[in-house]
Motif scaffolding. Structure first.
Motif, PDB file in Angstrom:
ATOM      1  N   UNK A 104     -62.824 -18.829   0.622  1.00 30.71           N
ATOM      2  CA  UNK A 104     -62.308 -18.023   1.889  1.00 30.71           C
ATOM      3  C   UNK A 104     -61.539 -18.721   2.901  1.00 30.71           C
ATOM      4  N   UNK A 105     -61.869 -20.083   2.872  1.00 31.65           N
ATOM      5  CA  UNK A 105     -61.496 -20.932   3.915  1.00 31.65           C
ATOM      6  C   UNK A 105     -60.246 -21.918   3.357  1.00 31.65           C
ATOM      7  N   UNK A 106     -60.015 -21.817   2.201  1.00 29.73           N
ATOM      8  CA  UNK A 106     -59.235 -22.741   1.468  1.00 29.73           C
ATOM      9  C   UNK A 106     -58.241 -21.865   0.617  1.00 29.73           C
ATOM     10  N   UNK A 107     -57.597 -21.049   1.115  1.00 27.50           N
ATOM     11  CA  UNK A 107     -56.606 -20.012   0.274  1.00 27.50           C
ATOM     12  C   UNK A 107     -55.814 -20.658  -0.595  1.00 27.50           C
ATOM     13  N   UNK A 108     -55.104 -21.912  -0.426  1.00 32.05           N
ATOM     14  CA  UNK A 108     -54.228 -22.491  -1.062  1.00 32.05           C
ATOM     15  C   UNK A 108     -54.833 -23.489  -2.056  1.00 32.05           C
ATOM     16  N   UNK A 109     -56.345 -23.851  -1.985  1.00 30.14           N
ATOM     17  CA  UNK A 109     -56.677 -24.673  -2.910  1.00 30.14           C
ATOM     18  C   UNK A 109     -56.650 -24.670  -4.322  1.00 30.14           C
ATOM     19  N   UNK A 110     -56.736 -23.214  -4.808  1.00 22.63           N
ATOM     20  CA  UNK A 110     -56.498 -23.005  -6.239  1.00 22.63           C
ATOM     21  C   UNK A 110     -55.056 -23.440  -6.717  1.00 22.63           C
ATOM     22  N   UNK A 111     -54.031 -22.993  -5.780  1.00 23.08           N
ATOM     23  CA  UNK A 111     -52.589 -23.408  -6.092  1.00 23.08           C
ATOM     24  C   UNK A 111     -52.333 -24.922  -6.215  1.00 23.08           C
ATOM     25  N   UNK A 112     -52.868 -25.654  -5.126  1.00 23.77           N
ATOM     26  CA  UNK A 112     -52.915 -27.049  -5.228  1.00 23.77           C
ATOM     27  C   UNK A 112     -53.311 -27.767  -6.564  1.00 23.77           C
ATOM     28  N   UNK A 113     -54.450 -27.082  -6.942  1.00 21.83           N
ATOM     29  CA  UNK A 113     -55.141 -27.582  -8.047  1.00 21.83           C
ATOM     30  C   UNK A 113     -54.393 -27.232  -9.342  1.00 21.83           C
ATOM     31  N   UNK A 114     -53.901 -26.116  -9.481  1.00 14.30           N
ATOM     32  CA  UNK A 114     -53.046 -25.834 -10.650  1.00 14.30           C
ATOM     33  C   UNK A 114     -51.723 -26.515 -10.619  1.00 14.30           C
ATOM     34  N   UNK A 115     -51.113 -26.758  -9.521  1.00 17.22           N
ATOM     35  CA  UNK A 115     -49.752 -27.583  -9.213  1.00 17.22           C
ATOM     36  C   UNK A 115     -50.109 -29.095  -9.636  1.00 17.22           C
ATOM     37  N   UNK A 116     -51.275 -29.666  -9.362  1.00 19.21           N
ATOM     38  CA  UNK A 116     -51.383 -31.002  -9.845  1.00 19.21           C
ATOM     39  C   UNK A 116     -52.185 -31.302 -10.945  1.00 19.21           C
ATOM     40  N   UNK A 117     -52.387 -30.343 -11.564  1.00 26.95           N
ATOM     41  CA  UNK A 117     -53.164 -30.297 -12.832  1.00 26.95           C
ATOM     42  C   UNK A 117     -54.526 -30.994 -12.903  1.00 26.95           C
ATOM     43  N   UNK A 189     -50.070 -26.096   3.229  1.00 27.85           N
ATOM     44  CA  UNK A 189     -51.018 -25.627   2.128  1.00 27.85           C
ATOM     45  C   UNK A 189     -52.556 -25.828   2.783  1.00 27.85           C
ATOM     46  N   UNK A 190     -53.277 -24.645   3.080  1.00 28.93           N
ATOM     47  CA  UNK A 190     -54.483 -24.700   3.525  1.00 28.93           C
ATOM     48  C   UNK A 190     -55.659 -24.818   2.471  1.00 28.93           C
ATOM     49  N   UNK A 191     -56.359 -25.903   2.676  1.00 30.05           N
ATOM     50  CA  UNK A 191     -57.133 -26.428   1.581  1.00 30.05           C
ATOM     51  C   UNK A 191     -58.698 -26.354   2.007  1.00 30.05           C
ATOM     52  N   UNK A 192     -59.014 -26.135   3.274  1.00 37.82           N
ATOM     53  CA  UNK A 192     -60.386 -26.331   4.029  1.00 37.82           C
ATOM     54  C   UNK A 192     -60.438 -25.907   5.324  1.00 37.82           C
ATOM     55  N   UNK A 193     -61.681 -26.074   6.025  1.00 32.40           N
ATOM     56  CA  UNK A 193     -61.631 -25.826   7.242  1.00 32.40           C
ATOM     57  C   UNK A 193     -62.818 -26.416   8.110  1.00 32.40           C
ATOM     58  N   UNK A 194     -62.672 -26.999   9.151  1.00 37.28           N
ATOM     59  CA  UNK A 194     -63.591 -27.668  10.053  1.00 37.28           C
ATOM     60  C   UNK A 194     -63.845 -26.924  11.343  1.00 37.28           C
ATOM     61  N   UNK A 195     -65.167 -27.086  11.941  1.00 37.55           N
ATOM     62  CA  UNK A 195     -65.135 -26.247  13.178  1.00 37.55           C
ATOM     63  C   UNK A 195     -65.218 -27.239  14.180  1.00 37.55           C
ATOM     64  N   UNK A 196     -64.822 -28.592  13.958  1.00 39.39           N
ATOM     65  CA  UNK A 196     -64.836 -29.458  15.038  1.00 39.39           C
ATOM     66  C   UNK A 196     -63.509 -29.391  15.981  1.00 39.39           C
ATOM     67  N   UNK A 197     -63.818 -29.279  17.442  1.00 45.41           N
ATOM     68  CA  UNK A 197     -62.600 -29.036  18.344  1.00 45.41           C
ATOM     69  C   UNK A 197     -61.893 -30.108  18.330  1.00 45.41           C
ATOM     70  N   UNK A 198     -60.495 -30.180  18.293  1.00 50.28           N
ATOM     71  CA  UNK A 198     -59.582 -31.132  18.334  1.00 50.28           C
ATOM     72  C   UNK A 198     -58.860 -31.587  19.597  1.00 50.28           C
TER      73      UNK A 198
END
Length: 238
Positions: A104-117, A189-198
């Motif tokens: 739910x926090x990495x909506x593009x992770x499946x596409x990245x994985x597929x694109x990169x094999x 491409x969104x692949x994860x999320x942190x809660x650390x304030x930047x």
């Protein structure tokens, strides 16, 4: 020390109160080492009238007060300092930031994985095994451009940017990674999320957590709640 690129360093005038010193025409570790080395050497010079130094991927912009300094003399001094060929030694801080890679926090992770094999887990392994370098801040307050993304994970930006990217999203594009410090539009491409304030506007000395020259690694955690704290702080580099 690697030789400078042909035609560099060179100095460009930005209006009547700033110069940009360029060290190359692309994004590369050796060029950025010269950028940081020049910025550090300029800081050591403490030239009266120089107001601010802004490092980027391949250049440093120097803002100055023309009423306090002679621009032609400053231009000559800056170019001479750049031609001295300073390169930054290991400096800055090292961070290990927790990231949740939940679907739910990495909506593009499946596409990245597929694109990169690669399998989804293999993408995460490569992200967490890499030590990234903070090249510069830009786009948003606290938005750090992180170099060092493995070539196996190289991806183009989205054809249509999102109108809202949640704050804390870990994203990749090209050979770069970044974390969005604020809710904002974005095409990476969104692949994860942190809660650390930047970014902390109340911190007068260092409002942005990350700075050019810092090193960053990511540590996978099971939930966003676990990703809200920096559980490992690496000492500053010697």
């Amino acid at each position: 020390m690697s030789p400078p690129a042909a035609g560099f360093p060179r100095l460009l005038a930005l209006g009547d109160a700033a110069f940009t010193v360029e060290f190359g025409g692309g994004i590369a570790p050796e060029i950025h080492a010269r950028v940081l080395g020049f910025a550090a050497a300029l800081a050591d010079c403490a030239i009266p009238g120089v107001i601010e130094r802004v490092p980027t991927f391949r250049s440093v912009t120097v803002h100055f007060d023309p009423d306090l300094i002679d621009p032609p003399r400053l231009a000559a001094d800056l170019l001479a300092l750049a031609q001295a060929g300073h390169e930054a030694a290991a400096s800055g801080r090292r961070w290990v930031l927790p990231v949740c890679f939940d679907d739910a926090l990495a909506p593009d992770l499946p596409d990245v994985a597929a694109h990169c094999g690669l399998a989804r887990e293999a993408v995460i392994e490569r992200l967490t095994a890499t030590e990234f370098s903070v090249y510069m801040l830009g786009f948003l307050p606290g938005f750090a451009y992180l170099g060092g993304l493995p070539a196996a994970l190289e991806m183009p930006r989205l054809a249509t940017p999102r109108t809202r990217v949640p704050a804390g999203s870990l994203a990749i594009a090209g050979r770069m990674a970044a974390i969005y410090p604020w809710d904002s539009p974005g095409g990476w491409r969104l692949v994860g999320r942190t809660g650390v304030g930047l970014f902390d506007a109340g911190n007068a000395t260092r409002p942005a957590l990350l700075a050019a020259g810092d090193r960053v690694r990511f540590r996978a955690v099971a939930s966003l709640a676990e990703a809200a704290e920096i559980t490992e702080t690496v000492p500053e580099l010697p």
